[in-house]
Design a protein around this motif. Structure first.
Motif, PDB file in Angstrom:
ATOM      1  N   ALA A 251      67.927  76.802-112.370  1.00 61.91           N
ATOM      2  CA  ALA A 251      66.609  76.480-113.565  1.00 61.91           C
ATOM      3  C   ALA A 251      65.931  77.608-114.317  1.00 61.91           C
ATOM      4  CB  ALA A 251      65.554  76.010-112.298  1.00 61.91           C
ATOM      5  N   GLY A 252      65.072  77.299-114.882  1.00 67.35           N
ATOM      6  CA  GLY A 252      64.270  78.457-115.746  1.00 67.35           C
ATOM      7  C   GLY A 252      64.922  79.008-116.848  1.00 67.35           C
ATOM      8  N   GLY A 253      65.098  78.516-117.669  1.00 61.74           N
ATOM      9  CA  GLY A 253      65.448  79.076-119.053  1.00 61.74           C
ATOM     10  C   GLY A 253      64.408  79.792-119.622  1.00 61.74           C
ATOM     11  N   PRO A 254      64.668  80.808-120.931  1.00 60.19           N
ATOM     12  CA  PRO A 254      63.681  81.395-121.349  1.00 60.19           C
ATOM     13  C   PRO A 254      62.256  80.797-121.540  1.00 60.19           C
ATOM     14  CG  PRO A 254      65.670  81.845-122.333  1.00 60.19           C
ATOM     15  CD  PRO A 254      65.730  80.654-121.439  1.00 60.19           C
ATOM     16  N   GLY A 255      61.217  81.229-121.273  1.00 61.18           N
ATOM     17  CA  GLY A 255      59.925  80.749-121.471  1.00 61.18           C
ATOM     18  C   GLY A 255      59.503  79.791-120.639  1.00 61.18           C
ATOM     19  N   MET A 256      60.592  79.374-119.438  1.00 61.02           N
ATOM     20  CA  MET A 256      60.272  78.199-118.745  1.00 61.02           C
ATOM     21  C   MET A 256      60.287  78.500-117.091  1.00 61.02           C
ATOM     22  SD  MET A 256      61.775  75.286-120.919  1.00 61.02           S
ATOM     23  CE  MET A 256      63.117  75.921-121.352  1.00 61.02           C
ATOM     24  N   SER A 257      60.039  79.730-117.065  1.00 60.07           N
ATOM     25  CA  SER A 257      59.932  80.389-115.536  1.00 60.07           C
ATOM     26  C   SER A 257      59.110  79.347-114.610  1.00 60.07           C
ATOM     27  CB  SER A 257      59.292  81.569-115.397  1.00 60.07           C
ATOM     28  OG  SER A 257      58.234  81.687-116.053  1.00 60.07           O
ATOM     29  N   ARG A 322      67.782  73.554-123.257  1.00 62.75           N
ATOM     30  CA  ARG A 322      68.971  72.823-123.656  1.00 62.75           C
ATOM     31  C   ARG A 322      69.955  73.752-124.497  1.00 62.75           C
ATOM     32  NH1 ARG A 322      66.545  67.042-125.902  1.00 62.75           N
ATOM     33  NH2 ARG A 322      64.706  67.138-124.833  1.00 62.75           N
ATOM     34  N   ASP A 323      69.653  75.241-124.680  1.00 60.78           N
ATOM     35  CA  ASP A 323      70.155  76.272-125.396  1.00 60.78           C
ATOM     36  C   ASP A 323      71.766  76.441-124.757  1.00 60.78           C
ATOM     37  OD1 ASP A 323      69.889  77.417-123.157  1.00 60.78           O
ATOM     38  OD2 ASP A 323      68.313  79.152-123.912  1.00 60.78           O
ATOM     39  N   ALA A 324      72.280  77.337-125.466  1.00 64.62           N
ATOM     40  CA  ALA A 324      73.781  77.475-125.083  1.00 64.62           C
ATOM     41  C   ALA A 324      73.877  77.832-123.714  1.00 64.62           C
ATOM     42  CB  ALA A 324      74.303  78.650-126.043  1.00 64.62           C
ATOM     43  N   TRP A 325      72.825  78.718-123.202  1.00 65.13           N
ATOM     44  CA  TRP A 325      73.049  79.202-121.788  1.00 65.13           C
ATOM     45  C   TRP A 325      72.900  78.137-120.869  1.00 65.13           C
ATOM     46  CZ3 TRP A 325      69.254  78.336-118.063  1.00 65.13           C
ATOM     47  CH2 TRP A 325      69.572  79.153-116.817  1.00 65.13           C
ATOM     48  N   ALA A 326      71.878  76.945-121.123  1.00 65.84           N
ATOM     49  CA  ALA A 326      71.732  75.913-120.415  1.00 65.84           C
ATOM     50  C   ALA A 326      72.924  74.995-120.356  1.00 65.84           C
ATOM     51  CB  ALA A 326      70.574  75.099-120.848  1.00 65.84           C
ATOM     52  N   GLN A 327      73.558  74.857-121.421  1.00 66.99           N
ATOM     53  CA  GLN A 327      74.800  73.978-121.627  1.00 66.99           C
ATOM     54  C   GLN A 327      75.879  74.840-121.054  1.00 66.99           C
ATOM     55  OE1 GLN A 327      75.699  73.106-125.692  1.00 66.99           O
ATOM     56  NE2 GLN A 327      73.561  73.038-126.282  1.00 66.99           N
TER      57      GLN A 327
END
Ligand SMILES: NC(=O)C1=CN([C@@H]2O[C@H](COP(=O)(O)OP(=O)(O)OC[C@H]3O[C@@H](n4cnc5c(N)ncnc54)[C@H](OP(=O)(O)O)[C@@H]3O)[C@@H](O)[C@H]2O)[C@@H](O)CC1
Ligand SMILES: [K+]
Length: 519
Positions: A251-257, A322-327
């Motif tokens: 969990a927790g992509g950039p800006g969504m901690s 939904r960015d590359a990291w999340a994928q």
């Protein structure tokens, strides 16, 4: 799970056909059932307001109106001042009931100007026999009842007029009742989605045929507090944190901690022995500072597997993005599960993990989601459905499709993804693949306070924690654990909202969890 009729949910057609057979088996006539239905309504009125109050009863043409005509006579005899507004009855039973009312000097009016000035309004216009959208007299009757509902107490007989009793959708409007007395059995459309805005307090009148009727198999069942008690049994005094499971939260992509922190806190407060939060390197520091009990690790496109190998349960999605990291995270998880030879840990997919699942390229072998729990709200459910049924739903508003028939949407999701699915919204629905799970579970607890940012992240963390504490659950256990988490979350929302629904925040819901997971 053994349950009483008061917890079982049936399709309207099952009730309509089953009530006659059950009555015949017991030796009761339909007229006696109608008498019992009216008596149950009178009891609800008396419980609310003693005679002599002014009561208006609005009767439609069928047997729902028949219930109303019988009620008029009973209520008048009980000392209420009764006025009847009606269209002429068309069924034999309703005609007999009207004749009995008139034989006692009762009068009725065929047009409704206004229903103001009554303390009690009874909606006996249409019940389980609704076949088409309201128009003409019927639309006007519902509008008149609703227009007076701020000064009167509204009782709906069987079903609020205008509500589809299988789907819970208004057609296109419905009576906003304070109380609905439903007959013989709870119909599916009274407990989920928009129904919550119309039904008010729901009570069941079995009409003396409950035992005979309950031989029929229900389509769904309300989640009971006993379920939570069963799955949240007291811990052994000698237990240590290793006994309480290791949850891995992706969990927790950039800006969504924030979403990751809420899910992590909820997991800790729900009793997971250890919670590892695998997150984007950019959010690592802020999450670690926010909650020292969490083990926080940053991961890149390859770093997930060592954490997965330690997991008793996995949650992916809160604030994932939904960015590359999340994928990459989702893909690593899917690849790892595909290659895993031993038992699969349960996986909860929420939020953007669902959106990413819906974006997976068509035509590839679909991932094995056997031990997965998908937790969509209606918009996410719509995206998932479109991804597997794009030809059927080419130009549709998918959120509206889901809300139009939540049971059908749930069934399609379960069938197409072969996973457990929890469809959020008022009256959350929970189902698993049909060959494993007998019936849908419906949670009728909750509060509008739950409709707030981060509330879903709390549910994910809570659910993950319960799954981690019950390793390798069977499909049936998984189903019940999901329902337990939904129930705890709903009641936590109710409790948090006691200080006021408006302004309740997700952290307030987290604060309620500890008391509820220690029943
Ligand atoms: N059997 C028993 O003894 C018991 C029955 N019970 C009671 O009976 C109720 C079911 O009775 P029901 O089957 O007569 O159906 P009900 O809801 O009254 O409506 C049917 C009528 O409405 C009409 N109509 C439909 N839609 C319409 C629309 N949009 N706009 C206008 N009209 C519309 C429809 O017309 P049609 O479609 O036939 O043209 C038909 O005339 C049930 O809810 C419960 O209260 C219980 O007390 C238990 C014992
Ligand atoms: K009604």
């Amino acid at each position: 799970m053994v349950a009483q009729l008061s917890h079982l949910i049936y399709r309207t057609e099952q009730v309509r056909s089953g009530e006659q057979a059950a009555a015949a088996a017991i030796g009761l006539s339909m007229a006696q059932l109608m008498q019992a239905a009216a008596q149950a309504c009178l009891q609800a009125i008396q419980d609310h307001c003693a005679a002599p109050a002014r009561v208006a009863i609005v009767c439609g043409p069928g047997n729902n109106g028949g219930d109303g005509w019988v009620l008029a006579r009973l209520a008048q005899a009980a000392g209420y001042q009764v006025t009847v507004y009606a269209v002429p009855p068309t069924t034999k039973l309703a005609q007999q009931a009207q004749a009995a009312w008139q034989a006692e000097g009762g009068r009725w009016q065929s047009s409704i100007d206004s229903l103001h000035g009554y303390q009690i309004l009874v909606d006996a216009v249409l019940g389980s026999g609704l076949t088409r959208p309201l128009a003409g007299f019927y639309l006007a009757a519902v509008q008149a009842i609703n227009a007076a509902a701020n000064t009167a107490w509204v009782l709906s007989v069987d079903v609020p007029t205008g509500l589809n009793s299988d789907t819970g959708q208004p057609q296109p409007i419905a009576v906003t009742a304070a109380h609905t007395v439903t007959m013989v059995a709870i119909k599916a459309g009274l407990v989920t989605g928009k129904a919550k805005d119309y039904v008010g307090q729901l009570s069941l009148a079995e009409l003396g045929i409950g035992a005979a009727f309950s031989k029929q198999s229900p389509m769904a069942e309300l989640v009971q507090p006993e379920l939570a008690q069963r799955w949240l049994a007291k811990r052994k005094p000698s237990s240590h944190k290793g006994d309480h499971g290791h949850l891995v939260l992706i969990a927790g992509g950039p800006g969504m901690s924030g979403a990751a922190i809420l899910a992590g806190r909820a997991a800790l407060r729900s009793g997971a022995g250890k919670v590892t939060l695998v997150t984007h390197p950019h959010t690592l520091a802020i999450i670690a500072q926010a909650q020292p009990e969490l083990m926080v690790h940053g991961t890149d496109e390859k770093g997930l597997i060592p954490w997965l190998e330690q997991a008793d349960a996995i949650v992916i999605g809160p604030g994932l993005g939904r960015d590359a990291w999340a994928q990459q995270q989702l893909q690593q998880l899917l690849d790892w599960l595909t290659e895993l030879s031993g038992p699969l840990p349960p996986v909860v997919a929420d939020a953007d993990a669902l959106n990413l699942l819906a974006q997976l390229p068509q035509g590839e072998p679909s991932p094995n989601l056997r031990q997965w729990v998908l937790t969509p709200h209606p918009a996410e459910a719509g995206r998932l459905l479109r991804s597997v049924m794009s030809t059927r739903f080419a130009d549709e508003n998918m959120t509206a499709v889901v809300e139009a028939d939540r049971y059908e949407a749930l069934t399609q999701l379960v069938t197409n993804f072969n996973a457990q699915v929890l469809l959020k919204g008022a009256g959350t629905l929970i189902a698993g693949p049909a060959h494993q799970i007998e019936r849908i579970l419906v949670c009728d607890r909750g509060s509008s306070a739950l409709a707030t940012a981060g509330s879903g992240d709390v549910l994910s963390g809570l659910l993950g924690a319960l799954l981690a504490q019950h390793r390798q659950p069977s499909a049936a256990a998984l189903h019940e654990l999901v329902a337990t988490a939904v129930w705890v979350h709903a009641v936590a929302g109710e409790n948090a909202a006691q200080a006021g629904e408006r302004g309740t925040i997700a952290s307030d819901i987290v604060n309620e969890l500890r008391a509820l997971v220690n029943p």
